[in-house]
Design an enzyme around this catalytic site. Structure first.
Site, short mmCIF file in Angstrom:
data_model
loop_
_atom_site.label_atom_id
_atom_site.label_comp_id
_atom_site.label_asym_id
_atom_site.label_seq_id
_atom_site.Cartn_x
_atom_site.Cartn_y
_atom_site.Cartn_z
N LYS A 243 1.04 -1.19 0.09
CA LYS A 243 0.09 0.06 -0.14
C LYS A 243 0.97 0.96 0.35
CE LYS A 243 -4.76 -1.53 2.11
NZ LYS A 243 -5.54 -1.32 3.01
N LYS B 160 -12.59 -2.77 -5.98
CA LYS B 160 -13.03 -1.63 -6.17
C LYS B 160 -11.97 -0.50 -6.12
CE LYS B 160 -12.16 -1.63 -0.84
NZ LYS B 160 -12.57 -1.97 0.31
N LYS C 57 -7.57 -9.63 -9.17
CA LYS C 57 -8.96 -9.81 -8.16
C LYS C 57 -9.68 -8.79 -9.35
CE LYS C 57 -8.92 -9.82 -4.19
NZ LYS C 57 -8.57 -10.14 -1.98
#
Ligand code: AMP
Ligand code: TRP
Length: 352
Positions: free
Chosen positions: A130, A216, A213
């Site tokens: 991240k 969002k 995957k």
């Protein structure tokens, strides 16, 4: 030890007995809406677990969400609550609440951050992913994120935590923190939780690329089915979904190396509550154009009503607030006792 649940929806999950599932805690970030991947990989299992746990907490982890910048956090929190309720989370059987509404989470988070070691946190792969290349610019909160997650879990004495693969490492850390705390401040203050890993429908991939995957953060909404999508949007996304030129195989081996075909068949199987082999027995030899119609049909049956219910609930803000207020009351009453124990064990002065 990890508990594996072999599950098939809509049949109830083949869960361990009540004794093994004492207290369940899980959390979801109210950043972005709920999509089919969240539903099949997590939320439908949360719904089934309501039948087999002694106590169960589902938390909208807004304090985790702000470790990266958020827009419209308040609206997103309400709509995630509506999405969970629409999918079948029952606010009577489960304690559904917002993390920031119970300040014990951040209080315990700080205490645990004095127990967790820098070395432990620096091994967390999700932080590395991240934070990306510019780690200096990542927030301190993003680094400390797993400690707050440990606080969420330990605060309620959770014994089992349903998580996806990406969170397994954070759960290991939670176990380390609990054990270190108990050793330093007194055995049995915290129970050491176990992950609950679901074996079916674990990974839903993007409709545009079977190697990533469904998420969002995917820039194009075409790869994703959102709970807010109506039938037309769903049908258009499925019709445009990437496939190959062969027909559907009749055996699982025939899906090897065909990521997109495997994904669509997997979605269908999970929605129908049957195994892949069973699906292929009936659709083997079918063209994708035909199979897509069949898939749209099951999405219409299972997902569209949930989307409609979510929209209805989003229009009733007062109801949502009331549900979350009750959830907060229940959560706070249950965490108060453990916080008292923790403060006492750590030697904080009680001033009445
Ligand atoms: P996230 O949207 O990444 O915050 O994830 C919330 C929950 O949904 C976690 O338990 C994830 O493991 C699960 N989840 C997210 N995306 C997918 C996906 N594409 N397939 C299956 N499960 C997913
Ligand atoms: N970190 C989890 C995620 O991003 C969300 C989360 C926060 C969580 N606290 C939790 C999950 C406690 C399980 C238990 O998906």
């Amino acid at each position: 030890m990890m508990t594996n649940i072999s599950d098939t929806y809509p049949r109830p999950v083949d869960t361990p007995s009540d004794e093994r599932l004492g207290c369940i805690f899980s959390g979801i970030q109210p950043s972005g809406g709920l999509h089919l991947g969240n539903y099949l990989g997590a939320v439908r299992h949360w719904v089934s677990l309501q039948d087999c746990a002694r106590r169960i907490f589902y938390c909208l982890v807004d304090c985790h969400a702000i470790t990266v910048s958020q827009e419209r956090l308040r609206e997103q929190t309400l709509s995630m609550a509506a999405a969970l309720l629409a999918c079948g989370i029952d606010a009577e059987r489960s304690v559904l609440f917002v993390q920031s509404s119970n300040p014990h989470h951040t209080e315990l988070g700080w205490m645990l951050s004095c127990v967790a070691r820098m070395g432990w946190l620096s091994r967390m792969t999700q932080f590395k992913e991240k934070a990306g290349k510019d780690r200096e610019q990542a927030s301190v909160g993003l680094y400390a994120y797993p400690v707050l997650m440990a606080a969420d879990i330990l605060l309620y004495g959770a014994t089992h935590v349903p998580v996806g693969d990406d969170q397994k490492q954070h759960l290991e850390l939670t176990r380390d923190i609990a054990q270190r705390f108990n050793k330093s401040y007194g055995e049995d203050i915290f129970s050491v939780p176990e992950p609950l890993i679901f074996s079916s429908g674990a990974r839903v991939m993007s409709l545009r690329d079977g190697s990533v995957k469904m998420s969002k953060s995917e820039s194009s909404p075409m790869g994703r089915i959102d709970l807010t999508d109506g039938l037309d949007a769903i049908a258009s996304k499925i019709r445009k979904a990437k496939t190959d030129s062969a027909v559907l195989p009749s055996k699982e081996a025939g899906l090897e190396g065909r990521a997109e075909a495997k994904n669509l068949v997997g979605i269908y199987a999970a929605l129908r509550g049957v195994g892949i082999a069973e699906v292929l027995e009936s659709v083997g030899g079918m063209s994708f154009a035909k199979f897509k119609d069949v898939l749209i049909g099951v999405l219409e049956e299972v997902m569209v009503p949930k989307g409609e219910e979510m929209r209805r609930l989003c229009g009733d803000k007062n109801y949502l607030i009331e549900v979350l207020r009750k959830g907060r009351e229940r959560a706070r009453a249950l965490s108060e006792e453990r916080m008292k124990k923790v403060r006492e064990a750590m030697g904080f002065l009680e001033v009445g």
